[in-house]
Design an enzyme around this catalytic site. Sequence first.
Site, PDB file in Angstrom:
ATOM      1  N   SER A 166       0.836  -1.195   0.000  1.00  0.00           N
ATOM      2  CA  SER A 166       0.000   0.000   0.000  1.00  0.00           C
ATOM      3  C   SER A 166       0.874   1.250   0.000  1.00  0.00           C
ATOM      4  O   SER A 166       1.654   1.457  -0.925  1.00  0.00           O
ATOM      5  CB  SER A 166      -0.971  -0.045   1.190  1.00  0.00           C
ATOM      6  N   ASP A 261     -10.300  -3.740  -4.641  1.00  0.00           N
ATOM      7  CA  ASP A 261      -9.456  -2.732  -4.002  1.00  0.00           C
ATOM      8  C   ASP A 261      -9.544  -1.447  -4.799  1.00  0.00           C
ATOM      9  O   ASP A 261      -9.376  -1.454  -6.031  1.00  0.00           O
ATOM     10  CB  ASP A 261      -8.014  -3.234  -3.959  1.00  0.00           C
ATOM     11  N   HIS A 291      -8.099  -4.758  -0.199  1.00  0.00           N
ATOM     12  CA  HIS A 291      -6.892  -4.006   0.107  1.00  0.00           C
ATOM     13  C   HIS A 291      -6.293  -4.487   1.432  1.00  0.00           C
ATOM     14  O   HIS A 291      -7.006  -4.807   2.366  1.00  0.00           O
ATOM     15  CB  HIS A 291      -7.217  -2.511   0.200  1.00  0.00           C
TER      16      HIS A 291
END
Length: 320
Positions: A166, A261, A291
């Site tokens: 991320s 996501d 995610h």
Amino acid sequence: MSQVTVAARPPEPDFEAITDEELIVYREAENGWRASGAARAILGEPDPGAAIEWREVALPGRDLPVRVYRPAPADGDEAAAQTDLPLVVHVHGGGFVGTAAQCDWTSSRLAARLPALVVSVEHRLVAPDSPLANAADDGWDALQHVLRHVEQWGVDPARIAVFGESFGGLISALTAVRARDAGLELRAQVLVNPVVDVTDTMDGYPSVAEYAYSPTRAMPLLRLLRRLAVPPGTESRAFSPLYADDLSGLAPALVVVPTQDAVADHGRRYAERLREAGTPVRLSEYPGARHAFLTLPGVEPQAEAAQAEIIAFLGAALAK
């Protein structure tokens, strides 16, 4: 730093209305929970084959905490600790909240099963007084520090990889570009559900439109991240790997994309750009995964498969 025990996870605030002061209070409580034993039902148990410790590295103007994972010595014999290990510099997910301890499940398995030394960077989180530039410097400076002291850390400077999830994928992608520009050859980069665009187009992708508010409320998080990461006057393209002028000559990449996501298209587009530039890249999609799924093995069934793919990719890349 050490793990703490907390009674319960704090409720998620309204990120569209949160004040700076409320963010700091929430961050401390949430990170305390993530670093506690109470979180392991969701975040996973560390691999018993890895030894884990917090250390601090002295960097220009600051001491930076890092969470260090190495293969556990056989029978607890510290004198038999492995040296000449490949190095994986890991950066956890979460820009304005997050801690290296939330990734114990994955980082400890990398250390035990590659085997490797994994240094997970407790970077400065973005805040009104700490933009993305600080976190980017922490990732790069931690890597340089370890390479200046390879004998102390017990690593092989010819076998290095970066790995991030991320926001950490953003830092790792920026680190890979900086490494190439500095003449440092990385063996691999692993980017899991990476954010690679912090310009005003950050939320303009089809995946963001589709998953803006389900299965999680991603849009408020993205907007808050961008506001804190690139304050007015910041050249946001300079911190957006997707818009880098030259992506050739970078370390071979594994880009892992969970399909449910909001930033799935960030990873897809970045893989396309790497491929167009001639950088070897494998795009691996996990249908139905959300995610941060790699950090949630207790509730995300595909985390195991993704972890196995990452270990196999790094194992091949970091072999002598």
